[in-house]
Every structure is written in C-alpha cells, then in structure tokens.
Design an enzyme around this catalytic site. Structure first.
Site, mmCIF file in Angstrom:
data_model
loop_
_atom_site.group_PDB
_atom_site.id
_atom_site.type_symbol
_atom_site.label_atom_id
_atom_site.label_comp_id
_atom_site.label_asym_id
_atom_site.label_seq_id
_atom_site.Cartn_x
_atom_site.Cartn_y
_atom_site.Cartn_z
ATOM 1 N N SER A 174 1.224 -1.154 -0.156
ATOM 2 C CA SER A 174 0.248 -0.284 -0.375
ATOM 3 C C SER A 174 0.726 1.101 -0.274
ATOM 4 O O SER A 174 1.825 1.417 0.772
ATOM 5 C CB SER A 174 -1.001 -0.226 1.270
ATOM 6 O OG SER A 174 -1.011 0.990 1.334
ATOM 7 N N LYS A 175 0.795 2.051 -1.283
ATOM 8 C CA LYS A 175 1.214 3.092 -0.613
ATOM 9 C C LYS A 175 0.998 3.663 0.427
ATOM 10 O O LYS A 175 1.867 4.903 0.644
ATOM 11 C CB LYS A 175 1.318 4.199 -1.868
ATOM 12 C CG LYS A 175 -0.476 4.762 -2.154
ATOM 13 C CD LYS A 175 -0.655 6.182 -3.390
ATOM 14 C CE LYS A 175 -2.076 6.491 -2.953
ATOM 15 N NZ LYS A 175 -3.072 6.059 -3.934
#
Ligand code: GLU
Length: 483
Positions: free
Chosen positions: A253-254
């Site tokens: 996940s960013k």
C-alpha cells in the site's frame, strides 16, 4: 465465441501501484493471448478522490511497461468515451429502465431521516440498511414529487430474501444472502451514477467479456450481478485476483510508503525486470521458467496458473531479477542506461564511459546505486592515510611510500597509457621485487582513488583517470605520506 475484450479500469487516485500494474498486465496478457482487445477506462465518478495528474501518471506507467491499450481515452475506439465523467449522461436511462422493471426505485428520503435511521441501527448495534421506505411509492406520487423539484436518488431494489451469487473463474461460486445487503444508491441526487453502478453499465456497454480485478471486489460482485440479471445481460467472466502483500499481515500500500511502478523506475529498476517479477506474483507458468519477456508472457499466461493465495512482494527477489536483466544487456545498452545515473556524480565527457560500463555491469544490481560507487573519479577525495594499512596485504603507510616512489617513474615513462601497458610495467616491478601483488597494488589503488572499496582495480582506475590525473594523484599521495 465472442472476441475477448478485457479492460483495465483504474480510478485516478494516484500513481499506478504494483497491484494495479499486475492487474493491468494480466488483463493485457489475456486479451493479447486471445487476439482480443485491451481497453483502458478511467473510472473517475468519485470526483472527491480524484488526484490531479494521476491520469497522466497511469498512461505513462502503462506505456513504459509496454501495456499498450487498443481502445482508451486518448486514442478513442468504438465504445467511447472511455472516461466515466464523459459518459455521465449514459447512466440515468439505465437506472430508469430498472425502475420500470421494479428492480430500482426513486427514494426521496432526506438526509435527516437517513441520519435518524442510521442512529437507530447503531443503537441496536446493527449495520445500517436502508429500510425500503420509498420502495413502494406509487408512480403518480413519484412523478408528482419529482415535478415538485424534490431531490431524489435511485436505489437498487434488492429482493428481501434469497441469494445473490456468481461464479468466479478463480474463486468459484460466491454467494451472499441478500437479506444482509443494502438497497444501494445507483444514481445520486446530482444525477450522477455511483461508482459501482457506472462500473456495471460500462462493462456491459463496452462489451467487456472478461473482468480481472482485485479480490476486494469479490464480495460486492454478487449484488451488482443482480443488475445483469435484471437487464437480462450476459455476465462477463470474472477473475478476481489475490492481493499482493508487503509482508505476512498487510497488503502492499502506498500509505505505508510501498513503491509504485514509477518509484521503482526512479530507483533504477528496469521496466522489463519489474514487469517480469510482478507477473510472477500470483501466477506461475507451471514449469521452472522464471524469465519472460512481455511476448513470452503473452504466450505462457493462463488463468490456470493464477493463485488464490496472496503473494508477497520481496524486494530482494526484485533486485535479483533486476541483476539478471542488467546482465542481459549488451555494453552499449548498459552504457546508455547508466548515463543519466552516473552523470549525477561524474562528468561523462571526461571518462571513457564505455569502459566504465564494462567495469560496472558485472556486479550491478540496481542502476541508482552506481553513482555512489563512482564518487572518487571526478575528484580525488580527502582520505585517511590509515587506508594504506592492510593486514592481509602486509602494507601500511611506511611500506606504501617506497613502492609508490618506485612505481611513479615506471608509470610516467609508460609509452602508452593503457590498462595493459600499466599492468605490464607494474607486474614487472612486482616480479623483480619478488613480493605479493597486493603489496604493490593495494597502495597504488589507494593512492589514486582514496577509497578503500572501488568498483575497479588499480589499472582500470588509472586507465579511466588518464595519465595526467593519475600522476597528479600519485604525487599528492606521496607528498602526504612524506609529510
Ligand atoms: N476502478 C477500480 C479501481 O481502481 C477498478 C474496479 C474494477 O476493475 O472493476 O480499483
């Protein structure tokens, strides 16, 4: 059989992350393998989550990765427009058609009523579900209220009981009890479709035959499949993909700083290596092969090779793939690839970058890491004379000085300044002295590089630096040793 039409349907909420890249890749591969069309659709109904520049970033990343689409916003096609916000007028008539069929209804409930309802559910510790308050309004009443300008939404009219289900090509039969589902809004009060409604209408009207997407959509698909059933439309084949995990407990996940495709490119990973590695996160060819070009992937890909279990992204593995791809390049390609990286620390006009490429390539894993290994070339670094001490080579500052003093005239008089000529001159001296190579080569390399670890040996460094600079560095080092 109908021509295969697949689509990648990103929401422009940021850079193309690796999960998105993998979905796009599999979607592309499946279309190409079946001589079908790969469609790019931008799902921007949710304007609040829209991120400026994200659409361009998606185009850029996909093109870099070689995932060229056959139809899409920028190139058009027979099923356009390919951006949802440009299709906005298309959704309402479908919702109205559902109302006619009793599969949807106008809802005039005010925010205040819904708020109260939500509070009631909350108080009972239940999840909110719209109570179908407006489901049975007469046609006349609906028309009158619309005519009077009352705001409304259109909701999906779910059956009160029974099951909604679909068959996923990977996960099999997925069923949910409809009594647990909410009559979702299809058209919002501003006339715009909700995201999920637009998604269904678009897949159908664009003739999509195969939908590949993240498994987070697995549980909502049965509900939206009721729309296909209501319209009597043929459903696409669904293939939901397991997530890519950052570790055993969380998805990539960013939000946690995990890199996007572009981040990896900016860190010096090669696009082909990234694409190859990503392809294997959730798919395997069924044999021992690991290295695939995009064309080879197109041949080898199959739905059978997809895995239901989540894959873990492993940076070390990606490094390894990158290393292998770097080794596959020829010297010219590698030289071109490293120029932007090494130019940040050296002036490429001053050095034989072809030779540098030859020297660097065999151990290069990631391009961005080259620059830090070359810092000594442009200028002689300040260094600690203790570097001349090396236990194994039996050298120290005292042994270094006479060796350098003996080498200096040999190098200075070398008729040609080539690695070979320098090698021969120095090795003759080693033979005469009857000492170990390292006893001479260690101080020579330190004296002209100033670094304990260099990506090349003394002769190569001297070759790169050239006669004048090498001799200048030698003089400086000898002066310091004498002082
Ligand atoms: N727009 C969705 C997303 O970016 C994709 C949904 C789909 O592929 O159906 O997650």
């Amino acid at each position: 059989m109908a021509t295969v039409r697949t689509r990648f349907a990103p929401s422009p909420t940021g850079y193309l992350h690796l999960g998105g890249l993998r979905t796009a890749l599999y979607t592309y591969l499946y279309a190409k393998q079946n001589a079908g069309s790969f469609v790019l659709r931008i799902e921007d109904t949710d304007q609040e989550r829209y991120v400026e520049g994200a659409v361009d970033a998606i185009y850029r990343s996909m093109r870099l990765a070689g995932l060229n689409w056959d139809e899409g916003p920028d190139i058009g096609g027979d099923y356009g427009p390919y951006v949802q916000s440009e299709r906005k007028g298309m959704y309402l008539p479908y919702a109205q058609q559902l109302v006619e069929m009793g599969k949807a209804y106008y809802c005039f409930c005010t925010e205040a009523r819904l708020k109260g309802l939500r509070a009631e559910y909350e108080a009972r510790g239940e999840t909110f579900k719209y109570d179908k308050h407006c489901a049975n309004l007469s046609k006349e009443e609906v028309q009158a209220r619309i005519a009077a300008g009352e705001p409304y939404v259109i909701r999906q009219n779910l059956p009160e009981q029974g099951e909604a289900s679909f068959d996923d090509a990977l996960f099999g039969h997925i069923a949910v009890d409809v009594s647990t589902l909410d009559d979702m809004i299809l058209i919002k009060s501003d006339g715009m479709p909700t995201y999920n409604f637009a998604n269904v209408i678009d897949d159908h009207t664009m003739g999509i035959t195969h939908v590949m997407r993240g498994s987070e959509y697995l549980s909502s698909t049965p509900k939206y499949n009721l729309l296909y059933e209501a319209f009597g439309w043929e459903k696409p084949v669904y293939i939901h993909l397991s997530p890519i995990m950052a570790n055993a407990t969380r998805k990539l996940s960013k939000r946690y700083g995990d890199p996007s495709f572009e981040d990896l490119m900016n860190q010096g990973y090669l696009k082909d290596a990234i694409v190859n590695y990503i392809a294997l996160l959730g798919w395997n060819p069924g044999d021992e092969r690991e290295y695939f070009t995009l064309d080879e992937l197109t041949q080898a890909f199959s739905l059978k090779g997809l895995s239901k279990s989540p894959a873990v992204f492993d940076m070390m593995k990606l490094r390894h793939f990158n290393f292998e791809y770097v080794q596959k390049m020829n010297t010219q390609e590698f030289e071109q690839a490293i120029l932007p990286w090494i130019s940040t620390v050296i002036d490429p006009a001053r050095f034989d970058t072809h030779r540098l490429a030859e020297l660097l390539q065999p151990r290069c894993e990631v391009l961005s890491e080259l620059a830090e290994r070359l810092g000594f070339l442009n200028e002689m670094p300040e260094y600690d004379l203790e570097l001349f001490f090396n236990k194994r080579m039996k050298t120290n500052r005292e042994t270094a000085l006479p060796v350098l003093e003996a080498l200096y005239p040999l190098l200075e008089q070398s008729p040609v300044w080539s690695e070979q000529a320098l090698h021969d001159a120095v090795m003759d001296y080693v033979a005469q002295q009857g000492c170990k190579n390292g006893f001479v080569l260690w101080p020579l390399r330190i004296a002209i590089s100033g670094w304990e670890n260099t990506p090349a040996g003394a002769f190569e460094i001297a070759g790169l630096l050239g006669r004048e600079e090498t001799l200048r560095r030698l003089r400086t080092s000898m002066d310091r040793l004498k002082a």
